[in-house]
Scaffold this motif. Structure first.
Motif, PDB file in Angstrom:
ATOM      1  N   ASP A 107       0.813  -1.215   0.000  1.00  9.43           N
ATOM      2  CA  ASP A 107       0.000   0.000   0.000  1.00  9.43           C
ATOM      3  C   ASP A 107       0.849   1.269   0.000  1.00  9.43           C
ATOM      4  OD1 ASP A 107       0.882  -0.678   2.566  1.00  9.43           O
ATOM      5  OD2 ASP A 107      -0.734   0.451   3.535  1.00  9.43           O
ATOM      6  N   ARG A 108       2.163   1.160   0.270  1.00  7.23           N
ATOM      7  CA  ARG A 108       3.026   2.341   0.340  1.00  7.23           C
ATOM      8  C   ARG A 108       4.048   2.436  -0.776  1.00  7.23           C
ATOM      9  NH1 ARG A 108       5.805   2.669   5.801  1.00  7.23           N
ATOM     10  NH2 ARG A 108       6.329   0.546   5.255  1.00  7.23           N
ATOM     11  N   ILE A 109       4.153   1.389  -1.625  1.00  5.70           N
ATOM     12  CA  ILE A 109       5.184   1.386  -2.659  1.00  5.70           C
ATOM     13  C   ILE A 109       4.614   1.086  -4.035  1.00  5.70           C
ATOM     14  CG2 ILE A 109       7.063   0.750  -1.078  1.00  5.70           C
ATOM     15  CD1 ILE A 109       6.837  -2.126  -2.150  1.00  5.70           C
ATOM     16  N   ASP A 110       5.334   1.545  -5.041  1.00  8.23           N
ATOM     17  CA  ASP A 110       5.095   1.150  -6.425  1.00  8.23           C
ATOM     18  C   ASP A 110       6.164   0.122  -6.768  1.00  8.23           C
ATOM     19  OD1 ASP A 110       3.026   3.025  -6.960  1.00  8.23           O
ATOM     20  OD2 ASP A 110       4.519   4.605  -7.246  1.00  8.23           O
ATOM     21  N   VAL A 111       5.786  -0.917  -7.494  1.00 10.46           N
ATOM     22  CA  VAL A 111       6.729  -1.981  -7.861  1.00 10.46           C
ATOM     23  C   VAL A 111       6.636  -2.212  -9.357  1.00 10.46           C
ATOM     24  CG1 VAL A 111       7.358  -4.410  -7.527  1.00 10.46           C
ATOM     25  CG2 VAL A 111       6.484  -3.082  -5.605  1.00 10.46           C
ATOM     26  N   ARG A 112       7.781  -2.434  -9.970  1.00  9.61           N
ATOM     27  CA  ARG A 112       7.797  -2.798 -11.392  1.00  9.61           C
ATOM     28  C   ARG A 112       8.818  -3.905 -11.601  1.00  9.61           C
ATOM     29  NH1 ARG A 112      10.808   2.508 -13.951  1.00  9.61           N
ATOM     30  NH2 ARG A 112      12.890   1.919 -13.244  1.00  9.61           N
ATOM     31  N   THR A 113       8.552  -4.730 -12.587  1.00  4.71           N
ATOM     32  CA  THR A 113       9.489  -5.786 -12.963  1.00  4.71           C
ATOM     33  C   THR A 113       9.737  -5.680 -14.453  1.00  4.71           C
ATOM     34  OG1 THR A 113       7.700  -7.365 -13.316  1.00  4.71           O
ATOM     35  CG2 THR A 113       8.743  -7.380 -11.154  1.00  4.71           C
ATOM     36  N   GLN A 114      10.936  -6.055 -14.854  1.00  4.10           N
ATOM     37  CA  GLN A 114      11.283  -6.090 -16.272  1.00  4.10           C
ATOM     38  C   GLN A 114      12.454  -7.037 -16.456  1.00  4.10           C
ATOM     39  OE1 GLN A 114      12.079  -1.940 -16.931  1.00  4.10           O
ATOM     40  NE2 GLN A 114      14.267  -2.178 -16.625  1.00  4.10           N
ATOM     41  N   PRO A 115      12.593  -7.595 -17.645  1.00  5.21           N
ATOM     42  CA  PRO A 115      13.723  -8.502 -17.875  1.00  5.21           C
ATOM     43  C   PRO A 115      15.042  -7.761 -17.667  1.00  5.21           C
ATOM     44  CG  PRO A 115      12.126  -8.657 -19.650  1.00  5.21           C
ATOM     45  CD  PRO A 115      11.721  -7.495 -18.802  1.00  5.21           C
ATOM     46  N   ALA A 116      15.986  -8.420 -17.017  1.00  5.30           N
ATOM     47  CA  ALA A 116      17.303  -7.828 -16.811  1.00  5.30           C
ATOM     48  C   ALA A 116      18.077  -7.853 -18.125  1.00  5.30           C
ATOM     49  CB  ALA A 116      18.056  -8.589 -15.733  1.00  5.30           C
ATOM     50  N   PRO A 117      18.976  -6.904 -18.339  1.00  7.00           N
ATOM     51  CA  PRO A 117      19.766  -6.896 -19.569  1.00  7.00           C
ATOM     52  C   PRO A 117      20.556  -8.184 -19.737  1.00  7.00           C
ATOM     53  CG  PRO A 117      20.064  -4.847 -18.338  1.00  7.00           C
ATOM     54  CD  PRO A 117      19.278  -5.778 -17.463  1.00  7.00           C
ATOM     55  N   GLY A 118      20.711  -8.619 -20.958  1.00  2.00           N
ATOM     56  CA  GLY A 118      21.491  -9.809 -21.259  1.00  2.00           C
ATOM     57  C   GLY A 118      20.834 -11.101 -20.831  1.00  2.00           C
ATOM     58  N   ASP A 119      19.510 -11.092 -20.683  1.00  2.00           N
ATOM     59  CA  ASP A 119      18.772 -12.292 -20.284  1.00  2.00           C
ATOM     60  C   ASP A 119      19.350 -12.906 -19.014  1.00  2.00           C
ATOM     61  OD1 ASP A 119      16.679 -14.088 -20.610  1.00  2.00           O
ATOM     62  OD2 ASP A 119      17.947 -15.524 -21.686  1.00  2.00           O
ATOM     63  N   ARG A 120      19.576 -12.039 -18.001  1.00  2.00           N
ATOM     64  CA  ARG A 120      20.180 -12.476 -16.735  1.00  2.00           C
ATOM     65  C   ARG A 120      19.197 -12.388 -15.586  1.00  2.00           C
ATOM     66  NH1 ARG A 120      26.411 -11.116 -17.005  1.00  2.00           N
ATOM     67  NH2 ARG A 120      26.635 -11.313 -19.235  1.00  2.00           N
TER      68      ARG A 120
END
Length: 155
Positions: free
Chosen positions: A63-76
């Protein structure tokens, strides 16, 4: 040679002042309280957000944070990033506030570190307490530094 040595700190101060002035010219958008705190998790993105849910340490702060995910560079793996929804005031992000454990971002850093540990190993490893059976000067120093890190894993 000695005359040139004083130029290094002066140049560093000049660079810092220029960055700060540039940030102010952009409307202060680069304030520390607005930054995304990021860890790279050695897991695919679908493992990081199973069924669309956040890992438990981040779920506690949902309720207090925004979170995002994305693939790391170099498929790591996956980059897992979080930041406070309400930016922390500058006085709360100062060095004295951090040393006193009053920086609100410390809780986010700790949650990210714990989430990474849970996703990669299945548990959060903590140091043994006490590290020695009798107090030693080295043990006192380690204890002081551990307390100052605020549980973030960073000094």
């Amino acid at each position: 040679m000695k005359k040139a040595l004083w130029m290094v700190p002066v140049a560093a101060v000049g660079v810092a002042a220029a960055r700060k002035a540039g940030s102010a010219a952009r409307g202060g958008e680069d304030r520390a309280g607005d930054r995304w705190l990021t860890v790279t998790v050695n897991r695919p993105e679908e493992d990081v957000r199973q069924d669309g849910k956040l890992p438990e340490p981040l779920e506690r702060l949902a309720d207090r944070i925004d979170v995002r995910t994305q693939p790391a560079p170099g498929d790591r793996g996956t980059e897992l990033a979080a930041r406070l929804k309400e930016p922390a005031p500058p006085e709360a992000t100062s060095v004295p506030a951090r040393l006193a454990g009053q920086d609100p971002r410390q809780e986010v850093r700790r949650a990210l570190r714990e989430a990474k540990a849970l996703l990669e190993t299945g548990e959060v490893m903590l140091p043994d307490t006490p590290p020695t059976t009798r107090p030693t000067p080295g043990g006192r120093l380690v204890g002081l530094l551990s307390r100052r890190s605020g549980g973030e894993g960073v000094l």
